[in-house]
Design an enzyme around this catalytic site. Structure first.
Site, PDB file in Angstrom:
ATOM      1  N   SER A 223       0.829  -1.193   0.000  1.00 42.94           N
ATOM      2  CA  SER A 223       0.000   0.000   0.000  1.00 42.94           C
ATOM      3  C   SER A 223       0.874   1.257   0.000  1.00 42.94           C
ATOM      4  O   SER A 223       1.741   1.409  -0.861  1.00 42.94           O
ATOM      5  CB  SER A 223      -0.960  -0.059   1.205  1.00 42.94           C
ATOM      6  OG  SER A 223      -1.956   0.920   1.142  1.00 42.94           O
ATOM      7  N   ASP A 291      -8.764  -5.164  -6.211  1.00 44.87           N
ATOM      8  CA  ASP A 291      -8.249  -4.046  -5.411  1.00 44.87           C
ATOM      9  C   ASP A 291      -8.166  -2.798  -6.284  1.00 44.87           C
ATOM     10  O   ASP A 291      -7.485  -2.781  -7.311  1.00 44.87           O
ATOM     11  CB  ASP A 291      -6.866  -4.417  -4.873  1.00 44.87           C
ATOM     12  CG  ASP A 291      -6.275  -3.359  -3.948  1.00 44.87           C
ATOM     13  OD1 ASP A 291      -6.991  -2.403  -3.589  1.00 44.87           O
ATOM     14  OD2 ASP A 291      -5.089  -3.505  -3.586  1.00 44.87           O
ATOM     15  N   HIS A 328      -7.754  -5.343  -0.500  1.00 45.44           N
ATOM     16  CA  HIS A 328      -6.481  -4.646  -0.307  1.00 45.44           C
ATOM     17  C   HIS A 328      -5.659  -5.233   0.837  1.00 45.44           C
ATOM     18  O   HIS A 328      -4.461  -4.950   0.936  1.00 45.44           O
ATOM     19  CB  HIS A 328      -6.746  -3.161  -0.038  1.00 45.44           C
ATOM     20  CG  HIS A 328      -5.523  -2.307  -0.057  1.00 45.44           C
ATOM     21  ND1 HIS A 328      -4.688  -2.207  -1.150  1.00 45.44           N
ATOM     22  CD2 HIS A 328      -4.973  -1.508   0.896  1.00 45.44           C
ATOM     23  CE1 HIS A 328      -3.692  -1.383  -0.878  1.00 45.44           C
ATOM     24  NE2 HIS A 328      -3.838  -0.956   0.360  1.00 45.44           N
TER      25      HIS A 328
END
Length: 408
Positions: A223, A291, A328
């Site tokens: 991320s 995602d 995610h």
């Protein structure tokens, strides 16, 4: 999880051949390698103090000497953390991605713990086939809101790309990510050096220390941490931090590999092209098809590196209609790596990875499995009953390096 072949194949698994022939079908040793690095990223989430009411919010729970013994990694004796990384940012970014403690006496009011530098121990080097230096960047498990909030103009990447950034094309990167990477605060006991310089200084020290050994540098993140890993890996390769200052003419260059999961886009096409021109640099980017974060920013930015596409919606273990956070979630990515066989080959766990892990910080596992959601909770939320019968918060182990960001 370890295979003896991983040591002899480490250059191939780290991208010497750009992972040609390893991704479809996904090579079993590469699966294990990716999961090992994913666990090292997961350690940053497990060790981070995210309780706003704690005066230690934004810090790491554990001393760096004890980190891998206190978190859930498959081989805790293979690496030793040598330095913690702290990051700050400008005002436009700070409140969106950095945690501030409610307590005014908190130590991390203007910065956060963002990861660590680690190096393979003698035990690890023997098992891995070389002395691996790892830089792990902490990201965020939150879904779309944080990346959508960071609507900032691009900034020049020339400062981190060395000669590759001085070719007249002026490659650009996301200003927010660059701010986290390069900002310093002379009033902070933890961030007098930028996160960038903390890492580069430690890598230079380790490269000198192990100049007579075969080494590699692996930069990892998920991320937000994936974008920082992308910048950091390019910086290391472009500015020759993958060589020892004690080696004549920098003749020995360690390969630099970035391994990232769920990464937003970091820079424009100019940055992508400069990244790909760096001869010692490789990057494998794991993307989960449902995602949405890897598609941000949607305009003016380009994907970097080689993509490994997985789709966790094919897993029979996960909720059929999972949330954005599920798609995610890092543990879900690692679950996908363990069992992904392509769009038309079904899903089967080749690596025996416990499915309960996907519920560690989220609600991802199908209801038929008796595993509580978000089960990773520190005992009594780190409240400890003292001899006087009163409860106090003890969530942080003091580290000698907490206020020593200028050493070595």
């Amino acid at each position: 999880m370890f295979s003896c072949d991983m040591a002899s194949r480490w250059r191939e698994l780290h991208g010497s051949g750009h992972w040609d022939g390893l991704l479809d079908p996904l090579d079993v040793d590469l699966r294990r390698c990716l999961i090992t690095y994913g666990e090292m990223i997961m350690a940053t989430y497990e060790a981070f103090i995210g309780e706003h009411r704690s005066p230690n919010a934004g810090m790491c729970r554990y001393r760096h000497a004890d980190l891998f013994r206190r978190v859930d990694v498959s081989h805790p004796g293979w690496y030793a953390a040598t330095r913690y990384i702290y990051a700050t940012a400008n005002a436009d970014v700070h409140g969106k991605v950095l945690l501030r403690p409610l307590c005014r006496e908190g130590r991390a009011t203007e910065c956060n713990w963002m990861g660590y530098v680690a190096v393979a121990t003698d035990e690890g080097a023997a098992a891995l086939g070389r002395r691996d230096i790892v830089v792990a960047w902490r990201g965020t498990q939150r879904a779309l809101e944080w990346v959508a909030d960071l609507k900032l103009a691009p900034a020049s990447a020339a400062g981190i790309l060395g000669p590759e950034g001085a070719d007249g094309t002026d490659p650009s990167v996301h200003r927010g990510y660059l701010s986290l990477y390069t900002s310093e605060d002379q009033c902070s006991e933890l961030n007098k050096q930028s996160a960038r310089m903390q890492v580069l200084t430690e890598i230079a020290r380790l490269m000198d220390k192990y100049k007579d050994e075969e080494t590699s540098i692996t930069v990892i993140g998920h991320s937000l941490g994936a974008t920082l890993a992308t910048l950091n890996a390019a910086d290391i390769a472009a500015n020759s931090y993958n060589t020892s200052s004690l080696s004549p003419s920098g003749e020995t260059r360690a390969p630099v590999t970035a391994v990232v999961f769920g990464s937003p886009r970091t820079g424009d096409r100019g940055f992508r092209d400069a990244f790909h021109r760096l001869r010692d640099l490789r990057m494998l980017r794991v993307r989960n098809r449902p995602d949405r974060i890897p598609h941000y920013p949607p305009v003016g930015y380009a994907d970097v590196g080689v993509e490994l596409l997985i789709d966790t919606r094919l897993s029979p273990f996960l909720r059929r209609h999972g949330s954005e956070s599920q798609s995610h979630d890092l543990e879900c990515h690692l679950h996908g790596v363990a069992g992904w066989h392509g769009d038309h080959r079904g899903f089967e766990l080749v690596v025996d990875r416990d499915v309960a892990l996907v519920n560690k910080f989220d609600d991802c596992l199908a209801d038929e499995y008796p595993v509580p959601v978000r089960w990773k909770v520190h005992h009594n939320k780190s409240m400890v009953k003292g001899p006087d019968g009163r409860w106090v918060l003890q969530d942080h182990e003091p580290d000698d390096d907490d206020d020593d960001d200028d050493d070595d």
